[in-house]
Design a protein around this motif. Structure first.
Motif, PDB file in Angstrom:
ATOM      1  N   ASP A 116       0.921  -1.128  -0.060  1.00  0.00           N
ATOM      2  CA  ASP A 116       0.087   0.331  -0.028  1.00  0.00           C
ATOM      3  C   ASP A 116       0.817   1.354  -0.306  1.00  0.00           C
ATOM      4  OD1 ASP A 116      -2.108   1.727  -0.144  1.00  0.00           O
ATOM      5  OD2 ASP A 116      -2.765   1.459   1.767  1.00  0.00           O
ATOM      6  N   LYS A 119      -1.831   7.261  -2.821  1.00  0.00           N
ATOM      7  CA  LYS A 119      -2.599   7.012  -4.097  1.00  0.00           C
ATOM      8  C   LYS A 119      -2.306   8.465  -4.553  1.00  0.00           C
ATOM      9  CE  LYS A 119      -4.349   3.686  -1.442  1.00  0.00           C
ATOM     10  NZ  LYS A 119      -3.610   3.715  -0.821  1.00  0.00           N
ATOM     11  N   CYS A 121      -4.179  10.389  -5.598  1.00  0.00           N
ATOM     12  CA  CYS A 121      -5.444  11.085  -6.146  1.00  0.00           C
ATOM     13  C   CYS A 121      -5.112  12.429  -6.952  1.00  0.00           C
ATOM     14  CB  CYS A 121      -6.347  11.545  -5.046  1.00  0.00           C
ATOM     15  SG  CYS A 121      -6.057  10.457  -4.152  1.00  0.00           S
ATOM     16  N   GLY A 232      -9.196   1.783  -8.762  1.00  0.00           N
ATOM     17  CA  GLY A 232      -8.466   3.308  -8.856  1.00  0.00           C
ATOM     18  C   GLY A 232      -8.279   3.746 -10.038  1.00  0.00           C
ATOM     19  N   LEU A 246      -6.714   7.461  -9.369  1.00  0.00           N
ATOM     20  CA  LEU A 246      -5.567   7.824  -8.338  1.00  0.00           C
ATOM     21  C   LEU A 246      -4.486   6.914  -9.060  1.00  0.00           C
ATOM     22  CD1 LEU A 246      -7.462   4.612  -6.625  1.00  0.00           C
ATOM     23  CD2 LEU A 246      -7.665   7.214  -6.146  1.00  0.00           C
ATOM     24  N   PHE A 249      -2.554   3.160  -8.850  1.00  0.00           N
ATOM     25  CA  PHE A 249      -3.792   2.394  -8.800  1.00  0.00           C
ATOM     26  C   PHE A 249      -3.153   0.804  -8.403  1.00  0.00           C
ATOM     27  CE2 PHE A 249      -3.900   0.358 -13.399  1.00  0.00           C
ATOM     28  CZ  PHE A 249      -2.383   1.319 -13.757  1.00  0.00           C
ATOM     29  N   LEU A 261      -9.024  -0.673   1.747  1.00  0.00           N
ATOM     30  CA  LEU A 261      -9.254   0.149   1.037  1.00  0.00           C
ATOM     31  C   LEU A 261     -10.555   0.550   1.231  1.00  0.00           C
ATOM     32  CD1 LEU A 261      -6.855  -1.133  -1.890  1.00  0.00           C
ATOM     33  CD2 LEU A 261      -6.520   0.396   0.092  1.00  0.00           C
TER      34      LEU A 261
END
Lengths: 295, 82
Positions: A116, A119, A121, A232, A246, A249, A261
């Motif tokens: 992880d 992201k 965004c 994403g 994202l 992703f 998530l």
């Protein structure tokens, strides 16, 4: 084995200078300002080696934290934090009936592993919430906290729908993955992607990564892994609530909540109008009540 | 408060690595109460200046909290001499 022709120019074991545009040799992409870059994390090939965690801590000079045993399988970092910008989740999924089930699904190790990360965004809620402008979009379309501007107010922390941004109580500032902004500026691939031995973490230009992910998805579907999907990618799960897409992703094979998530992340800014109306209505209601009680 | 001397070798945001006289590297996080700012660390690293760091241990982190940094000798690089 595919070797980039430029690799032949650097056959010495020790170099006296940095290789120009090294990312072309390691990730097959030349990093140029004005383009969008990101990560495609294919969780089906993650082996949970944590090389990405270590590479991130090494390059960014981040201290080891969360000392002691978490009690959660092989996970020692627990979660993303101000000192942990890559976190490898270990999710035990033995058999269809849970961890006590004796029957294993075919071609399945019983473990789900996922690295992880922030992201980055497209419409970053942390950036929208920042009152000082410390969070900004870089020339590589990534989201970075400027340490000299951050005042540690912490508005970005609840604004992030993924729980990525964190305040370090020792220096009083917000921290998160920078997608190795300093490395990108120097033409280097981010440390985590470069260290990944199975290419579970792939770095590249976003449009290229999305295409690559789609091809991989179709390949997996053809092999019978019909539960695989992209989290994403534009129009898919994870890219909801005004986030659009994202830059980091994932390819997942289970429901998003299994990987910790959110199923449908949203921009808090979407709720501003409703919250403001509710606040005004509450004030008006209380004023009316006070007026009636006085009468 | 404990203190150590050495040269700043790596800087990332408000974190820095200090190599002491024995060649041992220590990881420091600049305290929010320190008088310096993270952007000043980069100059120390670039000039390879010798510094004294006063610090305290951090809880649940393998690192130290730098409360004060004192410059011990003039900088070595050309831009520092100017």
């Amino acid at each position: 084995m595919n070797v980039h022709p430029r690799s032949l120019d650097y056959d010495q074991s020790s170099l006296d200078r940095v290789i120009p545009n090294e990312s072309e040799l390691t990730a097959g992409v030349v990093i140029e300002p004005g383009r969008s870059y990101g990560f495609f994390t294919d969780t089906t090939v993650c082996i949970g080696c944590k090389a990405c965690e270590v590479a991130c801590k090494e390059w960014n000079n981040l201290p080891a934290d969360n000392l002691g045993l978490t009690g959660e399988s092989y996970d020692n970092t627990g979660a993303l934090s101000a000192n942990t910008w890559r976190h490898v989740s270990f999710i035990e999924r033995s058999g269809a009936g849970g961890v006590r089930d004796n029957a294993q699904a075919p071609f399945q190790s019983g473990w789900l592993m996922m690295s992880d990360v922030c992201k980055h965004c497209h419409n970053a809620p942390c950036l929208e919430a920042c009152p000082t402008g410390a969070l900004f979009k870089t020339e590589f379309d990534t989201v970075v906290v400027q340490q000299d501007i951050c005042n540690g107010c912490g508005y970005c922390v609840p604004a992030c729908p993924f729980g990525v941004v964190d305040i370090n109580t020792l220096d009083g500032k917000a921290h998160k993955c920078t997608l190795c902004y300093d490395r990108l500026k120097g033409g280097l691939e981010p440390a985590c992607a470069k260290s990944c031995p199975t290419d579970s973490i792939q770095f590249g230009e976003l449009s290229d990564l999305q295409q690559r992910a789609q091809t991989r998805l179709e390949q997996l579907h053809a092999r019978g892994v019909t539960n695989a999907y992209l989290y994403g990618a534009p129009g898919g799960p994870g890219a909801t609530g005004g986030l659009e897409h994202l830059n980091a992703f994932f390819l997942l094979t289970e429901r998003p909540e299994i990987y910790n998530l959110p199923v449908a992340p949203t921009r808090p800014a979407n709720r501003v109008a409703g919250s403001l109306a509710a606040g005004l209505a509450a004030v008006a209601g209380l004023t009316l009540l006070a007026f009636l009680l006085k009468e | 408060m404990k203190q150590t001397e050495g040269v700043v070798t790596i800087v990332q945001e408000g974190r820095f690595q200090l190599s002491d006289d024995a060649g041992v590297s220590h990881l420091f996080i600049l305290s929010h109460a320190a008088s310096g700012e993270p952007q000043q660390l980069e100059t120390l690293q670039r000039r390879q200046s010798r510094v004294r760091v006063r610090y305290r241990p951090a809880r649940n982190v393998i690192g130290l909290i730098a409360e004060a940094i004192d410059l011990l000798e003039p900088a070595k690089s050309e831009d520092a001499r100017q």
